[in-house]
Design an enzyme around this catalytic site. Structure first.
Site, PDB file in Angstrom:
ATOM      1  CE1 TYR A   1      -3.359  -2.639   0.011  1.00 37.07           C
ATOM      2  CE2 TYR A   1      -4.096  -1.873   2.146  1.00 37.07           C
ATOM      3  CZ  TYR A   1      -4.262  -2.696   1.058  1.00 37.07           C
ATOM      4  OH  TYR A   1      -5.323  -3.567   1.012  1.00 37.07           O
TER       5      TYR A   1
ATOM      6  CG  ASP B   1     -13.176  -5.540   5.972  1.00 34.10           C
ATOM      7  OD1 ASP B   1     -12.885  -5.019   7.075  1.00 34.10           O
ATOM      8  OD2 ASP B   1     -13.548  -4.885   4.983  1.00 34.10           O
TER       9      ASP B   1
ATOM     10  CE  LYS C   1       0.219 -17.662  -2.185  1.00 36.97           C
ATOM     11  NZ  LYS C   1      -0.686 -18.821  -2.091  1.00 36.97           N
TER      12      LYS C   1
ATOM     13  CG  ASP D   1      -7.682  -3.760   3.638  1.00 43.18           C
ATOM     14  OD1 ASP D   1      -8.759  -3.691   4.274  1.00 43.18           O
ATOM     15  OD2 ASP D   1      -7.425  -3.053   2.657  1.00 43.18           O
TER      16      ASP D   1
ATOM     17  CG  ASP E   1      -3.385 -19.766  -0.291  1.00 44.57           C
ATOM     18  OD1 ASP E   1      -2.621 -19.619   0.690  1.00 44.57           O
ATOM     19  OD2 ASP E   1      -3.091 -20.496  -1.258  1.00 44.57           O
TER      20      ASP E   1
END
Ligand code: NAD
Length: 354
Positions: A138, A249, A189, A245, A221
């Site tokens: 980001y 959620d 990852k 992020d 994942d």
């Protein structure tokens, strides 16, 4: 304990009023608390022409903790981007150096039906997601859009984490795990991305300082899948900005009740911004209908993480549990057979349970 109080817009003032009543109980018993009010977001734009004006900056920098309601509303949607209420939020996070975002996903057994998952999968769920908030893809440079050597347009970003950034968020996560179930899952990852292979290496190194915490690693994942399949296997999860992020959620939606979810963002000195995970809910603002529990639970996080007062934090959380067990519900979590209450009546009940 100097606390900056930013009520903000929409339901912000209503939910903050109830949270302050809960803190007042502790203050009246002798806890040395001082509240300093300041505007943020649309309210600040109306008064000062800026969503995070200097007046508010000074108060927040000077405070030990910031308690925030919510910002935003349709009347501000046509302002220039830098003046929009949400920019006030980004500005305060940056100004205070808030790099660690703590998002609990808790589902009280009494509210198990609010989730879209089967009650037995989620009932009693209690996860804390620790998300790094100021780094990763980001913010990494270079970034942008360009024409490549084949003459084709492309977009690009840079995923990067410095060792110091990983170390400090790992410490926050291990410290929190020590205060909870002593289990930490680091999400990466590492099979594909060097940045997160590096992340994993540093987390393993920091773990040496926390021999009591059981550390495991999971690919993102798989973590996304496990959160739906068997979320109760998790205690604390730590991850980078982009994975956090998405996973935070996802985890919050396991609970199905947005009016119940608190959050905290901390800096290196444990100064924190505490706020509900939901927005300003303009559709119910001013009607005394909002659920104040997310904000009340944010004050419990404030007592635990900035002021290191576990007993006071647990007292507030237990008061909320008691009120739910007694069947009191605001409209957003109402079910047949329960007692429907307004925002301020929910505050009355929590204060009484305290
Ligand atoms: P929202 O979270 O404000 O509302 C979504 C839905 O949930 C609405 O139906 C609302 O009535 C309900 N809801 C939210 N909180 C509730 C509560 N405490 N009790 C009962 N019901 C509740 O999200 P939105 O509608 O997408 O956004 C509204 C405004 O809030 C926008 O201006 C947005 O930019 C802003 N926003 C602010 C924050 C923040 O301040 N941190 C976060 C998200 C959105």
């Amino acid at each position: 304990m100097k606390i900056a109080v930013l009520a903000g817009d929409g339901i912000g003032p209503e939910i903050i009023a109830q949270a302050l009543r809960v803190l007042e109980v502790l203050k009246e018993e002798g806890m040395p608390m001082q509240f300093v009010h300041a505007p943020l977001g649309g309210q600040a734009y109306d008064q000062y022409g800026h969503p995070y004006p200097e007046f508010t900056q000074k108060i927040c920098r000077d405070a030990d903790a910031v308690l925030l309601g919510a910002v935003g509303g349709p009347q501000y949607d046509n302002l220039d981007r830098p003046l929009r209420p949400e920019r006030g939020l980004l500005a305060i996070r940056k100004d205070l150096g808030l790099f660690a975002n703590l998002r609990p996903a808790v589902l009280y057994p009494e509210l198990a039906n609010a989730s879209t998952l089967k009650p037995e999968v989620v009932s009693g769920l209690d996860i804390m997601i620790v998300r790094e908030l100021t780094g990763d893809v980001y913010f990494g440079q270079p970034r942008g859009m360009r024409t490549n050597e084949h003459g084709e347009r492309e977009g690009f970003n840079t995923m990067v984490y410095a060792e110091s950034e990983v170390r400090r968020i790992a410490h926050v996560a291990f410290d929190i795990a020590m205060k909870r179930g002593k289990k930490l899952c680091s999400v990466d990852k590492a099979n594909v991305l060097e940045t997160t292979e590096f992340w994993k290496e540093i987390v393993i190194d920091v773990a040496k300082e926390y021999p009591e915490v059981e550390l495991n690693h999971m690919y993102v994942d798989n973590a996304a899948m496990q959160l739906i399949r068997n979320p109760k296997q998790f205690d604390v999860m730590v991850t980078g900005n982009i994975f956090g992020d998405i996973l935070s959620d996802e985890a919050s939606m396991l609970t199905g009740s947005i009016g119940m979810l608190a959050s905290a963002s901390l800096n290196e000195t444990k100064k924190g911004l505490y706020e509900p995970s939901h927005g300003s809910a303009p559709d119910i603002a001013g009607k005394n209908l909002a659920n104040p529990i997310a904000t009340v639970l944010s004050t419990a996080m404030m007592l635990r993480y900035t002021f290191d007062n576990e007993a006071a934090a647990a007292r507030i959380e237990n008061a909320v549990k008691k009120v739910l067990a007694a069947g009191y519900r605001t409209g957003d979590i109402f079910e047949a057979g329960m007692r429907r209450v307004s925002c301020s009546e929910m505050g009355d009940q929590i204060v009484a349970a305290m």
